[in-house]
Design a protein around this motif. Structure first.
Motif, mmCIF file in Angstrom:
data_model
loop_
_atom_site.group_PDB
_atom_site.id
_atom_site.type_symbol
_atom_site.label_atom_id
_atom_site.label_comp_id
_atom_site.label_asym_id
_atom_site.label_seq_id
_atom_site.Cartn_x
_atom_site.Cartn_y
_atom_site.Cartn_z
ATOM 1 N N ILE A 291 0.853 -1.191 0.000
ATOM 2 C CA ILE A 291 0.000 0.000 0.000
ATOM 3 C C ILE A 291 0.890 1.243 0.000
ATOM 4 O O ILE A 291 1.621 1.485 0.962
ATOM 5 N N PRO A 292 0.847 2.029 -1.073
ATOM 6 C CA PRO A 292 1.708 3.215 -1.144
ATOM 7 C C PRO A 292 1.199 4.339 -0.235
ATOM 8 O O PRO A 292 0.009 4.384 0.092
ATOM 9 N N PRO A 293 2.095 5.246 0.158
ATOM 10 C CA PRO A 293 1.701 6.355 1.042
ATOM 11 C C PRO A 293 0.548 7.188 0.486
ATOM 12 O O PRO A 293 -0.314 7.637 1.241
ATOM 13 N N GLU A 294 0.521 7.373 -0.830
ATOM 14 C CA GLU A 294 -0.541 8.185 -1.440
ATOM 15 C C GLU A 294 -1.918 7.565 -1.197
ATOM 16 O O GLU A 294 -2.897 8.275 -0.972
ATOM 17 N N GLU A 295 -1.990 6.247 -1.248
ATOM 18 C CA GLU A 295 -3.271 5.572 -1.033
ATOM 19 C C GLU A 295 -3.724 5.716 0.416
ATOM 20 O O GLU A 295 -4.919 5.841 0.698
ATOM 21 N N SER A 296 -2.765 5.725 1.331
ATOM 22 C CA SER A 296 -3.086 5.870 2.756
ATOM 23 C C SER A 296 -3.738 7.208 3.056
ATOM 24 O O SER A 296 -4.454 7.345 4.049
ATOM 25 N N GLU A 297 -3.499 8.176 2.205
ATOM 26 C CA GLU A 297 -4.083 9.500 2.409
ATOM 27 C C GLU A 297 -5.553 9.555 2.003
ATOM 28 O O GLU A 297 -6.292 10.424 2.460
ATOM 29 N N ILE A 298 -5.993 8.635 1.138
ATOM 30 C CA ILE A 298 -7.367 8.704 0.635
ATOM 31 C C ILE A 298 -8.225 7.494 1.015
ATOM 32 O O ILE A 298 -9.409 7.474 0.732
ATOM 33 N N SER A 299 -7.618 6.485 1.639
ATOM 34 C CA SER A 299 -8.361 5.274 1.984
ATOM 35 C C SER A 299 -7.902 4.750 3.332
ATOM 36 O O SER A 299 -6.736 4.918 3.705
ATOM 37 N N SER A 300 -8.801 4.096 4.028
ATOM 38 C CA SER A 300 -8.396 3.482 5.301
ATOM 39 C C SER A 300 -7.537 2.261 5.009
ATOM 40 O O SER A 300 -7.605 1.670 3.919
ATOM 41 N N LEU A 301 -6.744 1.872 5.965
ATOM 42 C CA LEU A 301 -5.889 0.690 5.830
ATOM 43 C C LEU A 301 -6.738 -0.543 5.523
ATOM 44 O O LEU A 301 -6.442 -1.311 4.605
ATOM 45 N N GLU A 302 -7.815 -0.707 6.265
ATOM 46 C CA GLU A 302 -8.658 -1.884 6.081
ATOM 47 C C GLU A 302 -9.306 -1.910 4.691
ATOM 48 O O GLU A 302 -9.341 -2.952 4.034
ATOM 49 N N ASN A 303 -9.781 -0.769 4.208
ATOM 50 C CA ASN A 303 -10.372 -0.720 2.866
ATOM 51 C C ASN A 303 -9.337 -1.037 1.797
ATOM 52 O O ASN A 303 -9.637 -1.725 0.809
ATOM 53 N N SER A 304 -8.114 -0.560 1.967
ATOM 54 C CA SER A 304 -7.050 -0.858 1.009
ATOM 55 C C SER A 304 -6.746 -2.351 0.975
ATOM 56 O O SER A 304 -6.570 -2.934 -0.098
ATOM 57 N N VAL A 305 -6.690 -2.963 2.145
ATOM 58 C CA VAL A 305 -6.412 -4.399 2.230
ATOM 59 C C VAL A 305 -7.549 -5.198 1.604
ATOM 60 O O VAL A 305 -7.319 -6.104 0.798
ATOM 61 N N VAL A 306 -8.781 -4.872 1.952
ATOM 62 C CA VAL A 306 -9.933 -5.608 1.425
ATOM 63 C C VAL A 306 -10.004 -5.480 -0.086
ATOM 64 O O VAL A 306 -10.286 -6.467 -0.788
ATOM 65 N N THR A 307 -9.722 -4.312 -0.614
ATOM 66 C CA THR A 307 -9.708 -4.140 -2.073
ATOM 67 C C THR A 307 -8.730 -5.110 -2.712
ATOM 68 O O THR A 307 -9.029 -5.747 -3.726
ATOM 69 N N ARG A 308 -7.574 -5.275 -2.121
ATOM 70 C CA ARG A 308 -6.557 -6.169 -2.674
ATOM 71 C C ARG A 308 -6.965 -7.641 -2.579
ATOM 72 O O ARG A 308 -6.730 -8.412 -3.516
#
Length: 182
Positions: free
Chosen positions: A158-175
């Motif tokens: 998860i890149p830093p830019e994504e962390s600014e617009i999405s929660s950690l959990e949402n980023s993980v679930v998307t993947r």
């Protein structure tokens, strides 16, 4: 132990039969080697016991359970059982062994997240499994204190830019839900 001590969810997308999953988080677990042996031998056959250090949250687990159940119903499982499919679905990797190493219960685990699959809202299966875990049941919200956000970002790329617009959990679930999409 009462139903209020763990969280129970109905899997809405199951076609074949009504399915439920109950999640419970334990800390200070002293019998991880025995639990692991009981899972491996099939003595514990209705629950996935997870090491929570790489879990982003409860939704991460629920998404993996739902995906595994849908794969089972669609006869598209990549592993040999529903419980192992849940562990596989927790990862963004297509490597089954890596998924087990990262999310499966270890002999050294001091915390355990139990995901018990059952067929009715009130089920003796849940109590039977949870009673075997020697540790203190804590609210599922405590999961965030058991992992390193930086480690999860590294594991799931998860890149830093994504962390600014999405929660950690949402980023993980998307993947995890898109890992098979090419």
């Amino acid at each position: 132990m009462t139903a209020e001590q763990y969280q129970c969810y109905k899997l809405e997308f199951c076609e074949a039969a009504e399915r439920w999953v109950s999640l419970a988080l334990f800390q200070g677990v002293s019998n991880a080697p025995k639990l692991r042996a009981d899972v491996t031998s099939g003595k514990i056959s209705s629950a996935v016991l997870l090491d929570p250090t790489h879990l982003a949250g409860g939704f991460h687990v629920l998404a993996a359970v739902n995906q595994a159940v849908m794969r089972e119903e669609g006869k598209q499982m990549k592993t040999k059982s529903l419980l192992s499919e849940v562990i596989f679905c927790l990862s963004a990797s297509t490597n089954i062994s890596e998924s087990f190493r990262r999310f499966g219960l270890k002999d050294t685990s001091q915390s355990v997240l139990a995901a018990v699959l059952h067929s009715s809202r009130s089920s003796n299966e849940v109590t039977t499994v949870l009673d075997q875990i020697s540790g203190e049941m804590v609210p599922l919200d405590a999961l965030s204190s058991l992992h390193s956000s930086e480690e999860i970002k590294k594991v799931f790329k998860i890149p830093p830019e994504e962390s600014e617009i999405s929660s950690l959990e949402n980023s993980v679930v998307t993947r995890i839900v898109t890992k098979d999409v090419t």
